[in-house]
Design a protein around this motif. Structure first.
Motif, PDB file in Angstrom:
ATOM      1  N   LEU A 121       0.842  -1.197   0.000  1.00 52.77           N
ATOM      2  CA  LEU A 121       0.000   0.000   0.000  1.00 52.77           C
ATOM      3  C   LEU A 121       0.871   1.239   0.000  1.00 52.77           C
ATOM      4  O   LEU A 121       2.045   1.192   0.391  1.00 52.77           O
ATOM      5  CB  LEU A 121      -0.890  -0.005   1.243  1.00 52.77           C
ATOM      6  N   CYS A 122       0.291   2.348  -0.419  1.00 48.98           N
ATOM      7  CA  CYS A 122       1.018   3.612  -0.453  1.00 48.98           C
ATOM      8  C   CYS A 122       1.388   4.026   0.984  1.00 48.98           C
ATOM      9  O   CYS A 122       0.617   3.828   1.920  1.00 48.98           O
ATOM     10  CB  CYS A 122       0.155   4.678  -1.109  1.00 48.98           C
ATOM     11  N   GLU A 123       2.585   4.621   1.113  1.00 53.02           N
ATOM     12  CA  GLU A 123       3.068   4.981   2.458  1.00 53.02           C
ATOM     13  C   GLU A 123       2.360   6.233   3.005  1.00 53.02           C
ATOM     14  O   GLU A 123       2.435   6.533   4.187  1.00 53.02           O
ATOM     15  CB  GLU A 123       4.582   5.216   2.422  1.00 53.02           C
ATOM     16  N   PHE A 126      -2.978   9.550   3.940  1.00 52.29           N
ATOM     17  CA  PHE A 126      -4.141  10.213   3.334  1.00 52.29           C
ATOM     18  C   PHE A 126      -4.498   9.535   2.006  1.00 52.29           C
ATOM     19  O   PHE A 126      -5.663   9.311   1.691  1.00 52.29           O
ATOM     20  CB  PHE A 126      -3.841  11.708   3.123  1.00 52.29           C
ATOM     21  N   CYS A 127      -3.466   9.202   1.233  1.00 49.02           N
ATOM     22  CA  CYS A 127      -3.666   8.532  -0.068  1.00 49.02           C
ATOM     23  C   CYS A 127      -4.311   7.161   0.145  1.00 49.02           C
ATOM     24  O   CYS A 127      -5.210   6.767  -0.585  1.00 49.02           O
ATOM     25  CB  CYS A 127      -2.330   8.401  -0.785  1.00 49.02           C
ATOM     26  N   ARG A 128      -3.843   6.464   1.190  1.00 47.85           N
ATOM     27  CA  ARG A 128      -4.418   5.149   1.504  1.00 47.85           C
ATOM     28  C   ARG A 128      -5.909   5.271   1.802  1.00 47.85           C
ATOM     29  O   ARG A 128      -6.709   4.468   1.367  1.00 47.85           O
ATOM     30  CB  ARG A 128      -3.737   4.563   2.750  1.00 47.85           C
ATOM     31  N   VAL A 130      -7.978   7.739   0.908  1.00 48.33           N
ATOM     32  CA  VAL A 130      -8.800   8.234  -0.191  1.00 48.33           C
ATOM     33  C   VAL A 130      -8.802   7.277  -1.385  1.00 48.33           C
ATOM     34  O   VAL A 130      -9.852   6.925  -1.917  1.00 48.33           O
ATOM     35  CB  VAL A 130      -8.311   9.634  -0.645  1.00 48.33           C
ATOM     36  N   ARG A 131      -7.617   6.835  -1.803  1.00 49.12           N
ATOM     37  CA  ARG A 131      -7.542   6.077  -3.048  1.00 49.12           C
ATOM     38  C   ARG A 131      -7.481   4.564  -2.825  1.00 49.12           C
ATOM     39  O   ARG A 131      -7.808   3.783  -3.717  1.00 49.12           O
ATOM     40  CB  ARG A 131      -6.332   6.521  -3.871  1.00 49.12           C
ATOM     41  N   ASN A 132      -7.010   4.178  -1.638  1.00 46.51           N
ATOM     42  CA  ASN A 132      -6.906   2.753  -1.313  1.00 46.51           C
ATOM     43  C   ASN A 132      -6.203   1.977  -2.427  1.00 46.51           C
ATOM     44  O   ASN A 132      -6.597   0.875  -2.774  1.00 46.51           O
ATOM     45  CB  ASN A 132      -8.305   2.174  -1.068  1.00 46.51           C
ATOM     46  N   LYS A 141       6.500   3.819  -7.389  1.00 50.75           N
ATOM     47  CA  LYS A 141       6.017   5.155  -7.097  1.00 50.75           C
ATOM     48  C   LYS A 141       4.495   5.221  -7.270  1.00 50.75           C
ATOM     49  O   LYS A 141       3.965   4.802  -8.295  1.00 50.75           O
ATOM     50  CB  LYS A 141       6.696   6.147  -8.043  1.00 50.75           C
ATOM     51  N   CYS A 142       3.825   5.753  -6.274  1.00 42.58           N
ATOM     52  CA  CYS A 142       2.365   5.913  -6.351  1.00 42.58           C
ATOM     53  C   CYS A 142       2.052   7.161  -7.170  1.00 42.58           C
ATOM     54  O   CYS A 142       2.895   8.034  -7.349  1.00 42.58           O
ATOM     55  CB  CYS A 142       1.804   6.040  -4.938  1.00 42.58           C
ATOM     56  N   LYS A 143       0.837   7.262  -7.657  1.00 43.03           N
ATOM     57  CA  LYS A 143       0.429   8.440  -8.424  1.00 43.03           C
ATOM     58  C   LYS A 143       0.542   9.720  -7.580  1.00 43.03           C
ATOM     59  O   LYS A 143       0.681  10.812  -8.108  1.00 43.03           O
ATOM     60  CB  LYS A 143      -1.007   8.289  -8.923  1.00 43.03           C
ATOM     61  N   CYS A 144       0.490   9.576  -6.228  1.00 46.67           N
ATOM     62  CA  CYS A 144       0.585  10.746  -5.349  1.00 46.67           C
ATOM     63  C   CYS A 144       2.042  11.183  -5.164  1.00 46.67           C
ATOM     64  O   CYS A 144       2.309  12.209  -4.545  1.00 46.67           O
ATOM     65  CB  CYS A 144      -0.059  10.463  -4.000  1.00 46.67           C
ATOM     66  N   GLY A 145       2.973  10.400  -5.669  1.00 50.79           N
ATOM     67  CA  GLY A 145       4.379  10.769  -5.567  1.00 50.79           C
ATOM     68  C   GLY A 145       5.135  10.016  -4.478  1.00 50.79           C
ATOM     69  O   GLY A 145       6.362   9.967  -4.483  1.00 50.79           O
TER      70      GLY A 145
HETATM   71 ZN   LIG Z   1      -0.225   7.338  -2.845  1.00 47.57          ZN
END
Ligand SMILES: [Zn+2]
Length: 481
Positions: A121-123, A126-128, A130-132, A141-145
């Motif tokens: 999962l993304c570190e 907040f991204c986790r 919202v976007r899960n 790399k996640c889309k959130c950076g």
């Molecule tokens: Zn992310």
């Protein structure tokens, strides 16, 4: 076995297979097995082509073998410098393609697809929230950076995962070509008659305990032999000789194809260097779209080849497909798809993505695609590639193409350059040829270049002057009249 204490529990697991051997002819009449073995056989259809290339390239009880041109294609990706791909995850994806039926396969007693089904999962909390989103690639790399470095997590709710492929209680008869049937007395009698056996005294019963290593043996044989069970039981060394290398270029496609006009905009342009005397394709040059197209084969589950009926030398795999009708199977195996996120945005072939609905803590997970949104492919362009007939793909400059031509030692007046546009039909034909022969371009494109070249050189000995033109941009394709 001595030293058994050091063996891991995994190595001890096995499934039972009983066989009836024709003693005089040294052939297996049929095999009998329960659900656990038949599920293992059927799981071959879920394996991505790249995974198969990787599995058979290792020694089991049988030496390493080649899965025709798919093996060279796989090796090309392994050898490719990361700078030619968009990111590290793109390379990992192609080397370890995801199995869209991994949830089924992980319940098998013997699962040979050792691709780790770990999820990250993304570190960024907040991204986790919202976007899960999750990834099967650590530190991608996640889309959130931020990076996918939380985990690995255990997916706690795999929605509706049935227990394997066939019914628990059933017993099966398996023909030597891996055609599986329900176990009825009349079926065994029929097979005995077919083998000309009137007296059971001429047969011998054997019971085997099949291990994971032997499943890999069977996978190798199923790709290369028309009698995989006989070759497996009797440990025939010359199974390669009894495989049929003759390629049937005719494709009967079981599905409706998208019409050419819809697909025309997606066609790729490939320049072929053809030997005039025997219409053999020596090599092709193309751009990154064709590299992406070829690499995308590695993520296709073996089962997608069922749309190319009559797989000739993969006849045992054909037998397995046809068993699904015989066994009246109506599960995901019948229409296998690609693992989510592995699809090319510009895929021309009518091969879909599998729907996976994994949940974590009750929330549906979103798959993160490491391929850049704009390109939707793996390979970083602009790039010119050289592709050999056996699908060895290498990035090139024009000088490389000339030196490659020198190495082939073909008289220059025997060369002809052709420009061909690859659409759905040509693409499927290359896919079929790559899984059944080691001359993927020659065999796959023969029906399209053989008698009616798309564009030949205007003068017969002008080939040499055309050679240094490989750094050119997409050439114009002349439409056939
Ligand atoms: Zn992310």
């Amino acid at each position: 076995m001595a030293g058994g204490a050091t063996q891991s529990a995994e190595q001890v697991v096995n499934v039972t297979l009983r066989v009836l051997v024709d003693k005089a002819r040294k052939k297996v009449v049929y095999a009998e097995a329960e659900k656990d073995f038949v599920d293992v056989l059927l799981s071959f259809l879920t394996l991505p082509l790249g995974t198969i290339a990787r599995l058979v390239s290792k020694e089991s009880n049988i030496e390493a073998v080649k899965f025709n041109s798919i093996s060279s294609l796989y090796q090309s990706v392994s050898d490719l410098k990361e700078e030619y791909l968009w990111n590290k995850a793109c390379k990992e994806m192609l080397i370890k393609p995801g199995n869209s039926m991994e949830a089924y396969c992980h319940q098998l007693k013997l699962n040979i697809d050792e691709t780790e089904p770990l999820q990250y999962l993304c570190e960024y909390p907040f991204c986790r929230l919202v976007r899960n989103s999750w990834s099967i690639f650590y530190k991608q790399k996640c889309k959130c950076g931020m990076l996918f470095n939380s985990g690995p997590v255990v997916i706690d709710d795999m929605t509706c995962v049935p227990d394997g492929f066939v019914k628990e209680t059933a017993s099966f008869i398996i023909r030597d070509d891996l055609y599986v049937m329900p176990n009825h007395l009349r079926t065994s009698v029929c097979l005995l008659k077919k083998h000309g056996i009137n007296d059971l005294a001429n047969t011998e019963k054997k019971t085997l305990l099949i291990t994971k290593k032997e499943v890999v043996d069977l996978l190798k044989l199923s790709l290369l032999s028309k009698t995989p069970i006989t070759d497996f039981i009797l440990k025939n060394k010359n199974f390669l000789c009894n495989s049929n290398p003759k390629f049937q270029s005719k494709i009967r496609i079981g599905k409706d194809l998208p019409s050419d006009s819809d697909e025309a905009k997606k066609n790729m342009v490939v320049i072929l260097m053809v030997r005039k005397s025997n219409t053999k394709v020596l090599f092709a040059t193309a751009e990154e779209d064709f590299a992406d197209f070829l690499f995308s084969f590695l993520a296709f589950p073996l089962g997608v080849l069922q749309m190319l009926e009559g797989l000739s030398s993969l006849s045992s795999i054909d037998g397995l497909y046809r068993s699904m009708t015989e066994l009246n199977l109506k599960n995901k195996l019948c229409s296998p798809g690609i693992f989510p996120t592995f699809q090319l945005r510009n895929q021309i072939l009518p091969i879909g993505t599998s729907e996976l609905s994994y949940k974590l803590n009750g929330k549906l997970l979103n798959y993160d695609d490491p391929k850049p949104t704009l390109s939707g492919g793996y390979v970083r362009g602009p790039l010119t590639i050289l592709v050999t007939d056996d699908l060895v793909v290498t990035p090139i400059s024009s000088i490389d193409a000339v030196s490659y031509l020198e190495k082939l030692k073909v008289p220059l007046d025997d060369l002809k350059e052709m420009v061909i546009s690859i659409g759905v039909k040509e693409g499927l034909s290359i896919l079929k040829a790559s899984s059944t022969t080691t001359c993927a371009l020659t065999n796959g494109l023969k029906p399209y270049i053989g008698s009616k070249p798309v564009r030949a050189n205007s003068t017969s000995n002008a080939a040499l002057t055309d050679i240094p033109s490989y750094n050119l941009k997409k050439p114009k394709v002349e439409n056939e009249a």
